[in-house]
Scaffold this active site. Structure first.
Site, PDB file in Angstrom:
ATOM      1  N   HIS A 147       0.268  -1.168   0.115  1.00  0.00           N
ATOM      2  CA  HIS A 147       0.211   0.256   0.198  1.00  0.00           C
ATOM      3  C   HIS A 147       1.249   1.141  -0.495  1.00  0.00           C
ATOM      4  CE1 HIS A 147      -2.520   2.867   1.622  1.00  0.00           C
ATOM      5  NE2 HIS A 147      -3.344   2.544   0.714  1.00  0.00           N
ATOM      6  N   ASP A 179      -6.050   1.490  -1.715  1.00  0.00           N
ATOM      7  CA  ASP A 179      -6.872   1.273  -0.376  1.00  0.00           C
ATOM      8  C   ASP A 179      -7.906   0.217  -0.641  1.00  0.00           C
ATOM      9  OD1 ASP A 179      -5.750   3.624  -0.125  1.00  0.00           O
ATOM     10  OD2 ASP A 179      -7.706   5.000   0.185  1.00  0.00           O
TER      11      ASP A 179
END
Length: 151
Positions: free
Chosen positions: A75, A126
């Site tokens: 991420h 996300d």
């Protein structure tokens, strides 16, 4: 101009100057937290992911301690790639501040088609991380670790 008007104008100016010195809060992280809750059906509070391993939370370095920490590293890398996109390269448009449109239906996350290039990229960062969190075991021993010695 009346003295009362001058006082009001002065108060507004002082307020604006004070607000300019307050750092903006990352709006996108609120959405990311909601995505995490959607994907894991609310089984674990979002705050448990804020200080986990070497990469979950602010910054990151070293070797991820487990698969969940690896989700956070991926991420972080995804946000790094977003920051390189020309579409994400203007004021308040980066991954921490740019909000996007998405849907949550019974644990399924979908980034909407009305997102521009930057928002779509961030939304997918996300979404991928939230899904990764939901399918990866959480090890309580890796929460709030000493990153100086373990990372």
């Amino acid at each position: 101009m009346y003295p009362a008007h001058l006082l009001v104008l002065l108060a507004v100016c002082v307020s604006l100057l004070g607000a300019a010195s307050i750092p903006a809060r990352p709006l996108n992280l609120y959405q990311f937290g909601n995505m995490i809750q959607c994907a894991n059906h609310g089984r674990r509070p979002t705050r448990h992911y804020m200080d986990y391993g070497c990469y979950c939370g602010k910054g990151g370095s070293g070797t991820p301690v487990d698969e969940l920490d690896r989700c956070c590293q991926i991420h972080d890398d995804c946000y790094g790639e977003a920051e390189k996109l020309p579409a994400c390269n203007y004021m308040m448009s980066g991954p921490y501040y740019n909000t996007y449109s998405y849907e949550c239906n019974d644990g399924e996350l979908t980034c909407k088609d009305n997102n521009d290039e930057c928002k779509a990229f961030i939304c997918n960062c996300d979404r991928t991380a939230a899904i990764c969190f939901a399918r990866t075991p959480y090890n309580d021993a890796n929460w709030n670790i000493n990153t100086k010695t373990r990372c």
